[in-house]
Design an enzyme around this catalytic site. Sequence first.
Site, PDB file in Angstrom:
ATOM      1  N   ASN A 193      30.161  64.230  29.401  1.00 51.46           N
ATOM      2  CA  ASN A 193      30.801  63.302  30.330  1.00 51.46           C
ATOM      3  C   ASN A 193      30.741  63.839  31.748  1.00 51.46           C
ATOM      4  OD1 ASN A 193      32.417  60.950  30.859  1.00 51.46           O
ATOM      5  ND2 ASN A 193      34.152  62.312  31.193  1.00 51.46           N
ATOM      6  N   THR A 236      41.728  44.424  25.879  1.00 51.34           N
ATOM      7  CA  THR A 236      40.681  45.146  26.598  1.00 51.34           C
ATOM      8  C   THR A 236      41.313  46.043  27.662  1.00 51.34           C
ATOM      9  OG1 THR A 236      38.532  44.906  27.673  1.00 51.34           O
ATOM     10  CG2 THR A 236      40.207  43.284  28.276  1.00 51.34           C
ATOM     11  N   ARG A 272      48.256  16.183  50.369  1.00 50.63           N
ATOM     12  CA  ARG A 272      49.124  17.361  50.407  1.00 50.63           C
ATOM     13  C   ARG A 272      49.154  17.969  51.812  1.00 50.63           C
ATOM     14  NH1 ARG A 272      51.611  17.209  46.545  1.00 50.63           N
ATOM     15  NH2 ARG A 272      50.191  17.792  44.881  1.00 50.63           N
ATOM     16  N   LYS A 286      44.181  49.193  25.939  1.00 56.50           N
ATOM     17  CA  LYS A 286      43.859  49.449  24.526  1.00 56.50           C
ATOM     18  C   LYS A 286      44.735  50.543  23.904  1.00 56.50           C
ATOM     19  CE  LYS A 286      39.096  47.844  24.443  1.00 56.50           C
ATOM     20  NZ  LYS A 286      37.696  48.128  24.163  1.00 56.50           N
ATOM     21  N   ARG A 325      47.357  26.056  32.257  1.00 57.64           N
ATOM     22  CA  ARG A 325      46.543  24.848  32.443  1.00 57.64           C
ATOM     23  C   ARG A 325      45.910  24.407  31.126  1.00 57.64           C
ATOM     24  NH1 ARG A 325      45.911  23.842  37.716  1.00 57.64           N
ATOM     25  NH2 ARG A 325      46.502  25.491  39.162  1.00 57.64           N
ATOM     26  N   GLY A 366      24.343  46.640  23.560  1.00 60.66           N
ATOM     27  CA  GLY A 366      25.789  46.414  23.523  1.00 60.66           C
ATOM     28  C   GLY A 366      26.133  45.017  23.013  1.00 60.66           C
ATOM     29  N   ASP A 415      36.015  47.660  17.670  1.00 62.83           N
ATOM     30  CA  ASP A 415      34.934  48.261  18.479  1.00 62.83           C
ATOM     31  C   ASP A 415      34.229  49.346  17.668  1.00 62.83           C
ATOM     32  OD1 ASP A 415      35.331  46.826  20.789  1.00 62.83           O
ATOM     33  OD2 ASP A 415      36.657  48.307  21.708  1.00 62.83           O
ATOM     34  N   ARG A 417      42.462  13.538  46.229  1.00 62.60           N
ATOM     35  CA  ARG A 417      43.129  14.422  47.185  1.00 62.60           C
ATOM     36  C   ARG A 417      42.761  13.964  48.591  1.00 62.60           C
ATOM     37  NH1 ARG A 417      45.877  19.265  45.887  1.00 62.60           N
ATOM     38  NH2 ARG A 417      45.869  19.415  48.139  1.00 62.60           N
TER      39      ARG A 417
END
Length: 496
Positions: free
Chosen positions: A367, A281, A56, A285, A180, A451, A321, A31
């Site tokens: 919660n 995810t 470029r 979901k 890609r 987790g 899950d 480049r």
Amino acid sequence: MIIVAITGPTPEDARRQLRLSSRYAQMVEFRLDRIADSPVGDLIRGCRKPWIATCRPVREGGTYAGDERGRLDRLCDAAKAGAAFVDIELDAIRDFRALLTSHHVRTRLIVSRHCFDQQPPDIPRTYRALRAVRADVVKLSFMADDAWQLSLVRMFLQLARKDKQHAIALAMGTAGEASRVLYKMLGGWATYAAPEEGEPSAPGQVPARILHTIYHAHERTRRTKVFGLVGNPVGQSKGVYIHNPLYRSAGFDGVYVRFPVVDTARFMKDVSPMVSGCSVTLPHKQEMVRYCASCSPEAAAIGAVNTLVHRRTGWHGANTDAKGALVAIERRMKVAGKKLVIVGAGGAARAIAAEAKHRGASVVIVNRSDTHARTLAGELGVGWAPLLELHDLNPEILINATPVGMWPDIQNTPVDAIPPTVRLVFDAIYNPSMTRFLTMGRDRGLVVITGVEMYAQQAVEQIRLLTGIRVSAAQVRRRFEIASAALAPGTGKVRT
Ligand code: NAP
């Protein structure tokens, strides 16, 4: 082929990038707009791969801001120095060809167009314009903001295939990453990759080492099965570093990519036909359930899927899950008959609560927002209570299903203190694996489940559903650890 873009910015940087990255590439691109002024002959010394010269201009997303004649002269010098190809923009190809003719220089040309507009380009029109100038290779790069735009890349390459025209089409930005990786399967002549120890030359460019050693992009064929993670954002996910190596070590011809999806309907219509299965995810979901022709009993009970498998009858949804979390917990303590309190009322809480209830636990949701706790509890037929009453609930198992304590806020905890009745603590967070919440439990001598363990258990089941491969939780954990070590914490940037 993989073309690694050498970006400098100093000639020394460029030479180091060439030395470190060449082995991952079949061709390199210098480049010249990004590498500080240096004779092309000096830059290419030691280059054993065929090389492309590109300079470029700013108007096409590059950094060259000088006069056009100087730019074309530099590219002409590169052609004289033996460039296998010169990349020249569509609007400059006439002048450049005239210059080559006047110097009696011959070289092969890649004619390119780079679109940074908000709207994706008109593919047939852009293809026709590039094709009309009869260069050796036509190249389109455009900025993508949603993974469904992979279908535009495919459209461009299909048009080129009909004409037997060598073509490159790439979608820029994280939303275009799959283009890609999947370039070869889509019929592309090449893909571009970022160099080792250097900046990418375009947004979303994948490091050459990752493209080569994780995705094996250059070895993929039309027979390769495509899988991916659908969500938004997905940049932080370690999934590609776990699925791809596990597929490979099992000898399975599949590739797993990231699909940052905003418009699920468009993705399902335009891209999902190329895909054999997906992980799902946040935030999709629950929404993805409506594209499923069938669902596993767990997914139906939870009302959310984290796995989509393409079957003859249509998409089949599953939720690994739920089982993943409960397998992780029940390896240490059976939940039947126990008081199990979940902090959080989002997707993870929903999955864990439904499966824990199914296995006979007495589930209570607490919660931050009482309304969400009440709604979720009502839908699943479990209990709920205000967070302030946590200690009065006398839980034996306490679960964090909120992101509180996740990197970078690792000093935070979802609860100030763990009630004295608790015997097991489990945190759905996996970054970091040992959260402050779990440390509080460990210091009290409680059973601690991370987790990462949930992630590993759910991945074992997800990989089996997607590919039929049987891997162990230990294999997933090992891959998880390797990926964590290779990524700068929380940034998703590859460091080594
Ligand atoms: P989610 O659907 O966004 O739900 C988040 C829940 O956390 C909501 O109930 C929310 O409360 C609560 N919350 C968010 N910020 C809070 C704060 N600052 N203080 C108190 N409560 C807060 O997320 P999710 O999908 O359930 O994920 C939760 C965690 O589980 C994440 O860390 C995720 O990475 C992890 N997870 C892990 C795995 C695994 O395999 N280990 C799998 C899935 C998820 P409100 O209702 O009041 O908004």
